[in-house]
Design an enzyme around this catalytic site. Structure first.
Site, PDB file in Angstrom:
ATOM      1  N   GLY C 148       0.823  -1.191   0.000  1.00  0.00           N
ATOM      2  CA  GLY C 148       0.000   0.000   0.000  1.00  0.00           C
ATOM      3  C   GLY C 148       0.866   1.252   0.000  1.00  0.00           C
ATOM      4  O   GLY C 148       2.070   1.208   0.256  1.00  0.00           O
ATOM      5  N   CYS C 149       0.233   2.367  -0.299  1.00  0.00           N
ATOM      6  CA  CYS C 149       0.973   3.622  -0.422  1.00  0.00           C
ATOM      7  C   CYS C 149       1.499   4.086   0.933  1.00  0.00           C
ATOM      8  O   CYS C 149       2.690   4.380   1.076  1.00  0.00           O
ATOM      9  CB  CYS C 149       0.101   4.683  -1.079  1.00  0.00           C
ATOM     10  SG  CYS C 149      -1.580   4.767  -0.427  1.00  0.00           S
ATOM     11  N   TYR C 150       0.634   4.153   1.940  1.00  0.00           N
ATOM     12  CA  TYR C 150       1.108   4.562   3.271  1.00  0.00           C
ATOM     13  C   TYR C 150       2.177   3.601   3.803  1.00  0.00           C
ATOM     14  O   TYR C 150       3.199   4.044   4.327  1.00  0.00           O
ATOM     15  CB  TYR C 150      -0.052   4.639   4.266  1.00  0.00           C
ATOM     16  CG  TYR C 150      -0.996   5.803   4.113  1.00  0.00           C
ATOM     17  CD1 TYR C 150      -0.565   7.120   4.275  1.00  0.00           C
ATOM     18  CD2 TYR C 150      -2.347   5.601   3.847  1.00  0.00           C
ATOM     19  CE1 TYR C 150      -1.444   8.192   4.172  1.00  0.00           C
ATOM     20  CE2 TYR C 150      -3.228   6.667   3.737  1.00  0.00           C
ATOM     21  CZ  TYR C 150      -2.782   7.962   3.911  1.00  0.00           C
ATOM     22  OH  TYR C 150      -3.656   9.011   3.815  1.00  0.00           O
ATOM     23  N   THR C 152       4.331   1.830   2.208  1.00  0.00           N
ATOM     24  CA  THR C 152       5.599   2.038   1.506  1.00  0.00           C
ATOM     25  C   THR C 152       6.358   3.217   2.106  1.00  0.00           C
ATOM     26  O   THR C 152       7.551   3.112   2.447  1.00  0.00           O
ATOM     27  CB  THR C 152       5.342   2.288   0.004  1.00  0.00           C
ATOM     28  OG1 THR C 152       4.766   1.110  -0.561  1.00  0.00           O
ATOM     29  CG2 THR C 152       6.625   2.633  -0.734  1.00  0.00           C
ATOM     30  N   ALA C 153       5.674   4.346   2.239  1.00  0.00           N
ATOM     31  CA  ALA C 153       6.340   5.530   2.782  1.00  0.00           C
ATOM     32  C   ALA C 153       6.784   5.290   4.221  1.00  0.00           C
ATOM     33  O   ALA C 153       7.882   5.679   4.627  1.00  0.00           O
ATOM     34  CB  ALA C 153       5.404   6.735   2.704  1.00  0.00           C
TER      35      ALA C 153
END
Lengths: 345, 345, 345, 345
Positions: C148-150, C152-153
């Protein structure tokens, strides 16, 4: 091929850097900036970390001439007219993104740009770099006057109908709308986020320096002296130009015939996309790409043609078209390095 | 005075609520919504907490008629034409923000709105509510057809020059630009943030239902049948409309003379502000207020007049003008409740 | 290599199309969409004119399996868990951008996604595709659960300090901020431009389905069970995620030591860029690119570490990392097709 | 009552002008600006046409003192500390929107503001103007140090739980997000539209001058010395501040109990609105108004409380609270002139 960028610290220069990174035949050897010489590019633009680790240098004519084959000028107006002649003498090809060499009549430059004109010899030798219209001249050019953003959108939008003499050149009205990046990375109250966001403003109406540039090239197309009404508006977005053009029809023509004419005229042009009837361009659909999208409608109630033309002002309106011209000058495939899909959404 | 709002759940209805809160002579007694009946207003719009703690009700003609003196309709087109007659019978004054009663010629409504027209009797009795132009009729009106947003900006922009016969009505071209709130609180892919932000689109060119509304009222002003070219564009902002209008001059007139004519014509109009030469309106300068700002320039090169007119589409283009009309109908000072300073920045 | 995209009509699918166009080793053979099957891609996304002239097809397992070597799933959650097993049987490698195979513990999926879990066999065989951390497993994977995007960051932001045991895993607090494209091309009032523009909202606090995904992988890194506090906010921009992470230090460490640790850890990672002291990431500096930018500061007054991590949610947070994983699976250079310079400004 | 504004040309000053126009008991007699003295207000802010036709004057202590009863200072930091004493001597009440008199410990001012402190006598006599917390002191104040925008959102967000000793003051972490108007009308590359739009940036982490202001007032509430971790981020919007606050619970408390505590604490405070469980504030829901909206959640998995607090930085975070304080000082109803409904959408 080795290239350099004069004025690498502005938005036009940085967009050249973005696009040239994708170009398989080119390496950027020199990045020059008067105002930020000595800085690393990444200090000014951290997004270039890991990509361009070069330093912005001051201008050194000999040093540059020894190291590059071609130069892009992304300088404010008034700069390249002084410097380009020095590089032409040294047989460096130059592509100028500023307005210094676009007007054949130097007096018009003086009137609209409030500055002294370039040497007439250079003005006459410069080639106007609207690729789709002047490809063969560009091929042999040494000094390319890359078109302005509004003129690119306008001229591509008018060319087929004007060439076909279906419209009256005396009736042309252009309503231009631009994102704010066209104003460059210049600090002024009017460019602040808090002033631009949730805002739309008209500006420089009837005074914009792109007026004589458009008129000069409309005459090249139609053979007639032409006076246009041209207005400009700032839209709260970073990239994108849209020109909505109004023009009287010479005879009764249906929308579909007009669309067919445009599709036929541009059938070999990858970067020009003609929309179907009642479909209209949107600037985001060209963002980051070299496309020019055009929509058309004949308003049968008033016998006028409405043309809507959209480009990314930093790509087809500046750095992208400059690279397209470089490709033409070098006999590379015109799409080389420019097959970028628009960033959507 | 007791008022009600039919269609209180849309952006027009909510803007009425915002403005009426400042109005010293009015209390909002009924908020009606077909789609969200039974909800509290604050469930739909949490920003109204502590301000409006009412519930959205379903429509009940008798119940409403007993409790209010005046009704605002902020309904989608096609709704008020069915309901307003029931309230007129009961002697409730109605101000309709939709287009149902704006066109005297019902056939034009059917053509442009793709819907059956209201009863002709009501169409003829309705008063077009562009306050500055039709104040005396509004004063005695029972059914006010509140103008559309584009027509408000356009007609205020053209009125002085057209009335003075300084411009040619056959030459009118209007380039309209609107923020997205004009599309209402309707879910569609085209209205999503990710599709609108950093984007500008042309839409409905030559097909917009405001065309016959503008033409009808231009004829009222000039006495002549008029056909306009009218285009519309979506701009990535929430509020604001700007119309840039192009028109041929009948004789040679200087910009300053034109500005003087406009200043004189509107000298008693608080809500119309005429800019000085080479100063242009910006939509943010009217945001949240009932002002209409107008800039003017004679393009001497082409003998055309360029008019730029800006309003907040939800205020002067909808709820604000509706309240202005209510003030006129009640002989209250026209500014009552409307002296809001634009929200800037 | 021939690839297909299931769910090609969403923003994730379209971003795959944009990136794959630059990829020299891949051709897109199939674009599948349940909701818009039969449409041309360009009807849904006019920006793809001249680029992808394909039709969106309905799903046909056999037809697809015969024509592609690898499939990307950019489907809403709950879809791929049903379909991917059919392709795995047919020896088609699958990269899933949805959350269906990310959680090893299927019960957590059921709790946080409110849906039945995938077959345990597939959950256990799936490889979590955070490329920088799990490269060797990805290389041999057949089913990649793209992060997911969150997560990953967040995970890239925490990895070096957590691995080095310099921070206390029990103290992790993550304040997530996302652009609106993360919500997909779904119509809902909350995603309308007029609701999002000039607005920032908190949402789903403590309820976001990325919480168990982050916790699972923090445990992989640290060896300890970890509970995080995780909040999410919508920011009025289209692309971009920023996570600001707060964590207690285990011992006294200076900012520069921390930066050195991160630079050393990621020294061979092209896509991770560590900022110098007191320089902070900005989402626009990664827009359109696969970079993850990280800034670090030790707050000596409170002995906490602050980590700021930024990615483009559609690239490193979705389609870009999926292609990075495809490159790893095929032993291509990891940067292939991904050397895009961020679009700035 | 007659008031004047020193620093009327900045965004804080202009917001005072907007709000004071609605105030029934006040007339603005003097608008002072050092940088634009001699200009008409409407030259700097055309949105004020027809509203404020005054000229910006240079500062003249005697002339001002003769003409006003109360002065607002909307000056950059470092200005009011020099000038306010001159007006206090002349018995003019002063409300200072800058940070010059907020810190009781002048050394902290010197450290965080990098400037010499005001006279200690004035620092000690100044009243911190967070109206809801310090109303009785404000009532008798002569010099009000109006709170900063972040401290206002933070302190209102923490007050009830901290006062009740339900949370651990040593654990406070504040993640601040602000629109760009907080940076004022100052030209710098970082504030340009093209740099801010579609962008989110972290800035000044651990260095923000609001840190000691928050800590000083947390101590007033809790009685304990407190060190906070405080970060700040720029969000691409003009107005609005959101603070997301993380804090450890002292004991196990459910979300609803916490909400009940907040509702009880603020039950008589019109401008503080507490959301129900799982509903969260959005900055647009307070835009243009003096409201502070607060959402709360106990994260039971980690025993932390998450508080989300939103204000309009120019209203409750600056000009609105200044007027609220003026109302208190004059025994007017606290809402006088401030019952503005948020501008939504």
């Amino acid at each position: 091929m080795k290239v350099g960028i004069i004025g690498a610290n502005g938005y036009g220069g940085v967009e050249l850097l973005r696009l040239l990174k994708q170009h398989p035949c080119v390496s950027v050897e020199k990045t020059i900036s008067h105002s930020t010489q000595g800085c690393k590019l990444t200090e000014q633009y951290p997004h270039l970390n890991n990509v361009y680790e070069m330093t912005l240098e001051k201008i050194d004519i000999e040093g540059i001439a020894r190291n590059v084959d071609l130069l892009f000028f992304a300088t404010p107006s008034g700069v390249s007219k002084e410097i380009i002649p020095l590089f032409l003498e040294r047989e460096i090809k130059c592509i100028d993104l500023s307005g210094d060499f676009r007007l054949k009549n130097g007096l018009l430059y003086e009137k609209w740009y409030k500055n002294t004109q370039a040497k007439n010899e250079h003005l006459q030798n410069a080639t106007y770099g609207l690729t789709e219209l002047f490809r063969s001249e560009i091929k042999n050019g040494h000094l390319i006057a890359n078109p302005g953003c509004y003129p690119t959108a306008t001229l591509l939008g008018l060319y087929p109908a004007l060439k076909a003499k279906w419209i009256d050149p005396k009736s042309i009205i252009i309503d231009g709308k631009s994102g704010i990046s066209g104003a460059g990375r210049n600090t002024s109250i009017g460019n602040l986020f808090a002033e631009i966001n949730e805002n739309m403003k008209a500006y420089k109406i009837g005074l914009h320096q792109h007026i004589p540039e458009i008129e000069q090239n409309l005459k090249v197309i139609s053979g007639e002296e032409t006076r246009i009404t041209f207005t400009t508006h700032l839209v709260p977005m970073t990239r994108g130009i849209m020109c909505t053009i109004y023009v009287d029809l010479m005879e009764s023509i249906r929308t579909q015939e007009m669309i067919d004419l445009y599709k036929e005229t541009y059938k070999n042009e990858y970067f020009v996309r003609i929309r179907s009837a009642n479909e209209w361009p949107a600037t985001k659909e060209v963002t980051g790409s070299n496309f020019c999208d055009i929509g058309l409608k004949v308003d049968e109630r008033t016998n006028r043609l409405v043309i809507v033309s959209a480009i990314d002002n930093l790509v087809k309106g500046a750095a992208g078209q400059a690279i397209q011209n470089m490709n033409v000058m070098n006999d590379w495939h015109e799409k080389t390095g420019l097959e970028l899909v628009p960033l959507y959404p």
